[in-house]
Design a protein around this motif. Structure first.
Motif, mmCIF file in Angstrom:
data_model
loop_
_atom_site.group_PDB
_atom_site.id
_atom_site.type_symbol
_atom_site.label_atom_id
_atom_site.label_comp_id
_atom_site.label_asym_id
_atom_site.label_seq_id
_atom_site.Cartn_x
_atom_site.Cartn_y
_atom_site.Cartn_z
ATOM 1 N N GLN A 232 0.841 -1.198 0.000
ATOM 2 C CA GLN A 232 0.000 0.000 0.000
ATOM 3 C C GLN A 232 0.874 1.245 0.000
ATOM 4 O O GLN A 232 0.613 2.210 -0.721
ATOM 5 C CB GLN A 232 -0.941 -0.006 1.202
ATOM 6 N N ALA A 233 1.933 1.220 0.813
ATOM 7 C CA ALA A 233 2.875 2.351 0.839
ATOM 8 C C ALA A 233 3.565 2.507 -0.515
ATOM 9 O O ALA A 233 3.777 3.637 -0.987
ATOM 10 C CB ALA A 233 3.899 2.149 1.951
ATOM 11 N N ASP A 234 3.893 1.379 -1.166
ATOM 12 C CA ASP A 234 4.504 1.433 -2.493
ATOM 13 C C ASP A 234 3.547 2.076 -3.495
ATOM 14 O O ASP A 234 3.957 2.873 -4.351
ATOM 15 C CB ASP A 234 4.872 0.032 -2.981
ATOM 16 N N TRP A 235 2.253 1.711 -3.393
ATOM 17 C CA TRP A 235 1.249 2.286 -4.292
ATOM 18 C C TRP A 235 1.184 3.798 -4.119
ATOM 19 O O TRP A 235 1.174 4.554 -5.102
ATOM 20 C CB TRP A 235 -0.120 1.671 -4.030
ATOM 21 N N MET A 236 1.175 4.254 -2.873
ATOM 22 C CA MET A 236 1.100 5.694 -2.615
ATOM 23 C C MET A 236 2.338 6.411 -3.140
ATOM 24 O O MET A 236 2.254 7.517 -3.675
ATOM 25 C CB MET A 236 0.893 5.946 -1.121
ATOM 26 N N ARG A 237 3.482 5.764 -3.027
ATOM 27 C CA ARG A 237 4.713 6.347 -3.557
ATOM 28 C C ARG A 237 4.638 6.428 -5.090
ATOM 29 O O ARG A 237 5.050 7.435 -5.691
ATOM 30 C CB ARG A 237 5.915 5.521 -3.121
ATOM 31 N N THR A 238 4.087 5.399 -5.718
ATOM 32 C CA THR A 238 3.916 5.407 -7.173
ATOM 33 C C THR A 238 2.999 6.539 -7.605
ATOM 34 O O THR A 238 3.265 7.236 -8.600
ATOM 35 C CB THR A 238 3.358 4.062 -7.658
ATOM 36 N N VAL A 239 1.912 6.738 -6.866
ATOM 37 C CA VAL A 239 0.988 7.829 -7.183
ATOM 38 C C VAL A 239 1.705 9.165 -7.108
ATOM 39 O O VAL A 239 1.554 10.024 -7.990
ATOM 40 C CB VAL A 239 -0.231 7.802 -6.241
ATOM 41 N N ARG A 240 2.501 9.354 -6.083
ATOM 42 C CA ARG A 240 3.229 10.624 -5.943
ATOM 43 C C ARG A 240 4.217 10.825 -7.105
ATOM 44 O O ARG A 240 4.421 11.949 -7.572
ATOM 45 C CB ARG A 240 3.945 10.667 -4.602
ATOM 46 N N GLU A 241 4.815 9.746 -7.579
ATOM 47 C CA GLU A 241 5.701 9.850 -8.735
ATOM 48 C C GLU A 241 4.920 10.269 -9.979
ATOM 49 O O GLU A 241 5.396 11.088 -10.784
ATOM 50 C CB GLU A 241 6.408 8.511 -8.972
ATOM 51 N N LEU A 242 3.717 9.723 -10.141
ATOM 52 C CA LEU A 242 2.874 10.091 -11.278
ATOM 53 C C LEU A 242 2.494 11.568 -11.212
ATOM 54 O O LEU A 242 2.529 12.277 -12.226
ATOM 55 C CB LEU A 242 1.617 9.224 -11.307
ATOM 56 N N ILE A 243 2.134 12.030 -10.019
ATOM 57 C CA ILE A 243 1.763 13.435 -9.861
ATOM 58 C C ILE A 243 2.959 14.331 -10.177
ATOM 59 O O ILE A 243 2.821 15.381 -10.811
ATOM 60 C CB ILE A 243 1.240 13.696 -8.437
ATOM 61 N N ALA A 244 4.146 13.909 -9.754
ATOM 62 C CA ALA A 244 5.358 14.688 -10.034
ATOM 63 C C ALA A 244 5.623 14.797 -11.534
ATOM 64 O O ALA A 244 6.248 15.756 -11.996
ATOM 65 C CB ALA A 244 6.556 14.070 -9.328
ATOM 66 N N GLN A 245 5.137 13.816 -12.303
ATOM 67 C CA GLN A 245 5.277 13.832 -13.760
ATOM 68 C C GLN A 245 4.194 14.678 -14.432
ATOM 69 O O GLN A 245 4.180 14.820 -15.657
ATOM 70 C CB GLN A 245 5.212 12.405 -14.309
ATOM 71 N N GLY A 246 3.269 15.213 -13.653
ATOM 72 C CA GLY A 246 2.196 16.027 -14.204
ATOM 73 C C GLY A 246 0.934 15.262 -14.519
ATOM 74 O O GLY A 246 0.001 15.809 -15.121
ATOM 75 N N ARG A 247 0.879 14.002 -14.132
ATOM 76 C CA ARG A 247 -0.319 13.206 -14.398
ATOM 77 C C ARG A 247 -1.387 13.465 -13.338
ATOM 78 O O ARG A 247 -1.136 14.124 -12.322
ATOM 79 C CB ARG A 247 0.036 11.725 -14.478
ATOM 80 N N THR A 248 -2.583 12.947 -13.586
ATOM 81 C CA THR A 248 -3.721 13.130 -12.689
ATOM 82 C C THR A 248 -4.199 11.756 -12.234
ATOM 83 O O THR A 248 -4.349 10.847 -13.062
ATOM 84 C CB THR A 248 -4.868 13.864 -13.411
ATOM 85 N N VAL A 249 -4.435 11.602 -10.934
ATOM 86 C CA VAL A 249 -4.892 10.328 -10.379
ATOM 87 C C VAL A 249 -6.189 10.570 -9.607
ATOM 88 O O VAL A 249 -6.274 11.508 -8.809
ATOM 89 C CB VAL A 249 -3.839 9.699 -9.447
ATOM 90 N N VAL A 250 -7.186 9.728 -9.865
ATOM 91 C CA VAL A 250 -8.444 9.770 -9.129
ATOM 92 C C VAL A 250 -8.694 8.370 -8.594
ATOM 93 O O VAL A 250 -8.694 7.408 -9.367
ATOM 94 C CB VAL A 250 -9.628 10.210 -10.015
#
Length: 262
Positions: free
Chosen positions: A184-202
């Motif tokens: 779960q922590a890995d997933w949250m870290r992945t999401v933060r990496e996506l946001i840093a790339q300018g992507r959008t997560v819902v």
């Protein structure tokens, strides 16, 4: 590949309603989700969270309009939509037909919108799949059939498929299902990496503490959006507490917002 910075909302719901059978599930929803941010959708069971996410993904008929970066989702060609909008369903629902596929091939399905009809995967496709499988710690069982994986392993492969699309927007329904706390922590870290790339997560989440780690939160009940605001805003905390009948209270502990049962 980094998503291009945009000014308009990543996703908009304009007077959206939806029915499942004879039941009215969504009721006149207006919602604008900012690009380059992680938005969590929360609420009690039956609030309409998953239905809203499926409508935003273009997977359910509905009234009103959904727009993706200012364009009507219904007017977009299927391949264009599939390149720009990636979907991870709840618990891998509907994935039984993929049980005989190797994990690598399941992840490669995320590259179909980028490939010509019947064309072999390109070097770019293979690189994207390897990145996705490694980011979800699923690379080591890439040659195992999906049906032989545990629930958590399977979920990580399906997440890799969603990531391999490299879409501007990722919609995820209960992505933490079957994942143990480290993953779960890995997933949250992945999401933060996506946001840093300018992507959008819902993401629709039952885990309120994970939901509070997002940038923004949508609080729903009875098919309506009751509140939409930043996760660090006191008004968001009050809305979250109220929708769960004040059986939870939001505290900040060591710089992190947590929902604690009363």
């Amino acid at each position: 590949m980094t998503a291009v910075a945009r000014r308009e909302p990543a996703l908009e719901a304009l007077r959206v309603d939806a029915r499942l059978g004879h039941a009215q599930v969504l009721r006149t929803i207006d919602l604008a989700l900012a690009p380059g941010r992680w938005t969590s959708i929360v609420g009690p069971n039956g609030a309409g969270k998953s239905t809203l996410l499926r409508v935003l993904a273009g997977l359910l008929p509905h009234g009103g309009e959904v727009r993706l970066f200012g364009q009507s989702l219904a007017a977009l060609a299927g391949r264009t939509r599939a390149r720009r909008l990636s979907w991870l369903g709840q618990g891998g629902a509907g994935e039984g037909s993929a049980d005989d596929l190797m994990a690598y091939d399941v992840a490669m399905l995320g590259r179909l919108p980028h490939q010509r009809w019947l064309a072999a995967p390109s070097d770019a496709d293979r690189a994207a799949v390897e990145r996705a499988l490694r980011s979800t710690q699923a690379w080591e069982w890439r040659d195992r059939p999906l049906g032989q994986l545990s629930g958590g392993e399977r979920q990580r492969v399906l997440l890799a498929r969603a990531l391999a699309v490299e879409a501007d927007v990722l919609l995820m329904d209960e992505p933490l299902a079957n994942l143990d706390p480290p993953h779960q922590a890995d997933w949250m870290r992945t999401v933060r990496e996506l946001i840093a790339q300018g992507r959008t997560v819902v993401s629709v989440l039952h885990e309120l503490n994970a939901a509070l780690a997002a940038d923004d939160m949508v609080v729903m009940a009875q098919g309506r959006v009751l509140h939409h605001g930043p996760c660090d805003d006191s008004a968001t905390h009050r809305a979250l507490e109220a929708v769960f009948d004040r059986r939870v209270v939001v505290y900040q502990i060591e710089g992190q917002w947590l929902a604690v049962a009363r």
